[in-house]
Scaffold this motif. Structure first.
Motif, mmCIF file in Angstrom:
data_model
loop_
_atom_site.group_PDB
_atom_site.id
_atom_site.type_symbol
_atom_site.label_atom_id
_atom_site.label_comp_id
_atom_site.label_asym_id
_atom_site.label_seq_id
_atom_site.Cartn_x
_atom_site.Cartn_y
_atom_site.Cartn_z
ATOM 1 N N GLU A 192 -63.335 20.725 5.772
ATOM 2 C CA GLU A 192 -61.970 21.180 5.501
ATOM 3 C C GLU A 192 -61.845 22.638 5.935
ATOM 4 N N SER A 193 -60.798 22.938 6.697
ATOM 5 C CA SER A 193 -60.559 24.307 7.166
ATOM 6 C C SER A 193 -59.157 24.743 6.774
ATOM 7 N N GLN A 194 -59.055 25.743 5.912
ATOM 8 C CA GLN A 194 -57.776 26.358 5.568
ATOM 9 C C GLN A 194 -57.611 27.598 6.445
ATOM 10 N N LEU A 195 -56.879 27.444 7.513
ATOM 11 C CA LEU A 195 -56.742 28.483 8.536
ATOM 12 C C LEU A 195 -55.541 29.365 8.200
ATOM 13 N N ARG A 196 -55.687 30.170 7.173
ATOM 14 C CA ARG A 196 -54.565 30.936 6.620
ATOM 15 C C ARG A 196 -54.028 31.964 7.610
ATOM 16 N N HIS A 197 -54.868 32.414 8.538
ATOM 17 C CA HIS A 197 -54.424 33.415 9.510
ATOM 18 C C HIS A 197 -53.391 32.865 10.488
ATOM 19 N N ARG A 198 -53.239 31.539 10.528
ATOM 20 C CA ARG A 198 -52.281 30.935 11.459
ATOM 21 C C ARG A 198 -50.899 30.694 10.828
ATOM 22 N N ILE A 199 -50.794 30.908 9.538
ATOM 23 C CA ILE A 199 -49.546 30.603 8.840
ATOM 24 C C ILE A 199 -48.599 31.805 8.875
ATOM 25 N N ILE A 200 -47.347 31.561 9.299
ATOM 26 C CA ILE A 200 -46.300 32.591 9.295
ATOM 27 C C ILE A 200 -45.605 32.568 7.941
ATOM 28 N N SER A 201 -45.490 33.726 7.297
ATOM 29 C CA SER A 201 -44.882 33.780 5.963
ATOM 30 C C SER A 201 -43.364 33.809 6.024
ATOM 31 N N GLU A 202 -42.802 34.466 7.048
ATOM 32 C CA GLU A 202 -41.346 34.518 7.175
ATOM 33 C C GLU A 202 -40.957 34.926 8.583
#
Length: 313
Positions: A192-202
């Motif tokens: 499982e990889s949670q790639l949080r750096h790829r998520i745009i917050s807004e």
């Protein structure tokens, strides 16, 4: 085990009985499947090989032209390395004639842009797209198909490894359950990889050219909580609107999580399936879909790495 055939330039077929290694990739985000295999040196294939076919029992799962034939000699051993892409590659590699269609139908697109490459539609829809449809200089046949599907059906097309085109996207509408010991398809490895750096917050929005970026579209994905990664979209500019901002956020959410399973055997037919995972450590994971299947085969056996992505956020 899968069976491999080489189609010669004279259309004769030769079974590959001594395949040493094989890697086959199917990805819903990549138009063409790919296959790389190695086998003992064969002068006939080196000089006259043209296409590859892959069969699972008697079912065709891949066919495509050889892109690369390499001879590799190390010490006293000589092998062939063969690289091929599925028929979708021919749409990518060939430029379409510039023309403007008036009210084109799916059957017209098939006859002029798919059949010449041996690709057929799974279902032919003769209902016209009531509009002008322009093919610009430099567009590939794949771009023609993709633009037509996006305009007519609001879908991304998919061409399967056997050369069948699906204008409504990845064809598999079924569902599958994976587990590490219970019901469904058993896997023996999971990552499982949670790639949080790829998520745009807004995304900050500008609605008029002379205004500031006063609007805001926030990402409601719980995985975005606590993150600050901001992008800007000028909706007053040409070819951008609120949908552009929504797609940016949705694409970042899809890129922000992957679940990779390792299963015995070939599972390329699962591409596009809805999926759930029952794991003794991670628990019950749902609202997933199969986005990529990579099949491996070597002297130790065969297995598939199956990549799952979230469908809901």
């Amino acid at each position: 085990m899968l069976k491999y055939k080489v189609i010669m330039k004279n259309q004769s077929e030769k079974m590959l009985d001594g395949v040493l290694t094989a890697v086959m990739d199917s990805d819903s985000d990549v138009p063409a499947d790919s296959l790389t295999l190695t086998c003992p040196y064969d002068s006939e294939i080196r000089l006259h090989g043209d296409r590859l076919k892959v069969l699972d029992a008697d079912k065709l799962v891949f066919t495509g032209q050889l892109d690369n034939i390499s001879v590799i000699k190390r010490g006293s051993g000589v092998i062939l390395k063969l690289n091929a892409r599925s028929k979708a590659a021919e749409l990518l590699d060939n430029e379409a004639e510039p023309v403007t269609y008036i009210n084109p139908s799916a059957s017209l697109i098939e006859s002029r842009h798919l059949r010449p490459f041996g690709i057929t539609l799974s279902e032919v829809d003769n209902v016209p797209y009531y509009n002008k449809f322009k093919i610009d200089k430099g567009m590939s046949h794949w771009q023609v198909l993709r633009n037509f599907c996006r305009n007519r059906y609001q879908c991304e097309p998919r061409i399967s490894g056997d050369g069948t085109a699906y204008m409504l996207g990845v064809p598999n509408g079924g569902s599958v359950v994976f587990s590490d010991g219970g019901d469904g398809i058993t896997y023996y490895g999971i990552r499982e990889s949670q790639l949080r750096h790829r998520i745009i917050s807004e995304v900050k929005l500008k609605f008029r050219q002379n205004n500031t970026y006063s609007g805001t579209l926030k990402n409601n994905n719980p995985d975005a909580q606590g993150l600050r990664r901001v992008r800007y979209v000028n909706t007053a500019a040409d070819k951008t609107n609120l949908i552009t901002a929504e797609e940016m956020i949705n694409n970042s959410n899809r890129a922000g999580y992957t679940l990779t399973l390792r299963c015995a055997g070939c599972h390329s037919d699962l591409l596009g399936s809805r999926a759930a995972v029952s794991d003794s450590v991670l628990g019950e994971l749902g609202d997933l879909s199969v986005k990529k299947v990579r099949y491996y085969s070597d002297g130790r056996g065969e297995y598939s790495e199956i990549t799952l992505k979230k469908e809901k956020f």
